[in-house]
Write an enzyme that holds these catalytic residues in place. Sequence first.
Site, short mmCIF file in Angstrom:
data_model
loop_
_atom_site.label_atom_id
_atom_site.label_comp_id
_atom_site.label_asym_id
_atom_site.label_seq_id
_atom_site.Cartn_x
_atom_site.Cartn_y
_atom_site.Cartn_z
N HIS A 1 -10.47 0.46 -3.24
CA HIS A 1 -11.88 0.39 -2.85
C HIS A 1 -12.82 0.99 -3.88
CE1 HIS A 1 -10.46 -0.83 1.01
NE2 HIS A 1 -10.01 0.34 1.40
N GLU B 1 -14.23 -5.98 3.90
CA GLU B 1 -12.95 -5.37 4.22
C GLU B 1 -11.90 -6.45 4.06
OE1 GLU B 1 -10.88 -3.28 4.01
OE2 GLU B 1 -10.96 -1.93 5.73
N ASP C 1 0.76 -1.24 0.00
CA ASP C 1 0.00 0.00 0.00
C ASP C 1 0.80 1.30 0.00
OD1 ASP C 1 -1.94 -1.92 0.24
OD2 ASP C 1 -2.88 -1.12 2.04
N CYS D 1 -2.46 -3.72 7.09
CA CYS D 1 -2.08 -4.61 5.97
C CYS D 1 -0.86 -5.46 6.29
CB CYS D 1 -1.83 -3.79 4.70
SG CYS D 1 -1.60 -4.85 3.27
N HIS E 1 -10.97 6.53 1.41
CA HIS E 1 -9.56 6.52 1.00
C HIS E 1 -9.37 5.48 -0.10
CE1 HIS E 1 -9.92 3.17 3.79
NE2 HIS E 1 -8.90 2.63 3.15
N ALA F 1 -0.12 -0.44 6.27
CA ALA F 1 0.33 0.10 7.54
C ALA F 1 0.71 -1.08 8.45
CB ALA F 1 -0.80 0.91 8.19
N SER G 1 -15.78 0.06 4.57
CA SER G 1 -14.85 0.55 5.61
C SER G 1 -14.90 2.06 5.77
CB SER G 1 -13.41 0.12 5.28
OG SER G 1 -12.87 0.90 4.22
N ASP H 1 -4.51 -0.93 -1.91
CA ASP H 1 -5.84 -0.87 -1.33
C ASP H 1 -6.69 -0.22 -2.41
OD1 ASP H 1 -7.26 -1.46 1.05
OD2 ASP H 1 -7.21 0.63 1.69
N LYS I 1 -6.51 -5.10 -3.58
CA LYS I 1 -7.24 -5.75 -2.49
C LYS I 1 -8.37 -4.88 -1.98
CE LYS I 1 -4.08 -4.15 1.11
NZ LYS I 1 -4.99 -3.30 1.90
C1 VGL Z 1 -5.36 -0.33 5.46
C2 VGL Z 1 -6.47 1.21 6.71
C3 VGL Z 1 -7.50 1.24 5.80
C4 VGL Z 1 -4.19 -1.21 5.25
C5 VGL Z 1 -6.39 -0.33 4.54
O1 VGL Z 1 -4.24 -2.02 4.31
O2 VGL Z 1 -3.19 -1.10 6.00
N1 VGL Z 1 -5.40 0.44 6.54
N2 VGL Z 1 -7.45 0.45 4.74
ZN ZN Z 2 -8.67 0.61 3.04
#
Ligand code: VGL
Ligand code: ZN
Length: 193
Positions: free
Chosen positions: A58, A107, A14, A139, A75, A135, A64, A56, A100
């Site tokens: 979406h 989620e 990510d 992830c 995001h 993060a 989420s 990521d 993903k």
């Molecule tokens: C993530 C927060 C929101 C991640 C994804 O993949 O780390 N964190 N969406």
């Molecule tokens: Zn996300």
Amino acid sequence: MATLSPHDALLIADIQNDFLPGGALGIRGADAVIPVLEAYLHRFETQGLPIFLTRDWHPPGHCSFREQGGPWPAHCVAGTPGSLPPEGFHTPPAAVVIYKAIEPDREAYSAFQDTLLHRHLHALGVRRLFIGGLATDYCVLNSVKDARRLGYDVRLLKDGIKAVDVQPGDGRRAEEEMIRLGAVPVTLEAMAA
Ligand code: VGL
Ligand code: ZN
């Protein structure tokens, strides 16, 4: 652990504008890991080893997002500027991009969840995964958990991860959990060039 072997692969989670400072879900200090991750990418690229990058990705109105009752501000909406890597981030041409959390109602923090990653790795004979990116507490943590569950040796890029830290200490606890599960922390410096 010093040198890379033919059964190694790199997984970077990510690296996308929305997770960087100023982004919709900006992680403080996340910009500092970018040059480090680029150095890891360079190592794997020059040795011809497999590289996987997650995004990521979406749909608008993902479950989420806060508007849908989820925990996060909107995001990484697929294809928007926030979903892209930062300008100048070198993506090796041979890298495989894993998208993903693309389903509106699911989620997915792990790079393995609802993706073909495990099949790719299996087909390539990968046994050891070097995992970093964003993060640490989402992830990275969930990808490491799945990787261990699936039987991969895991090296955690200690200098190439950053946590959201919704609660102070989340990142530290995630690192402890990954190490408890058998992930071995490494740094660029400690790896032979
Ligand atoms: C993530 C927060 C929101 C991640 C994804 O993949 O780390 N964190 N969406
Ligand atoms: Zn996300």
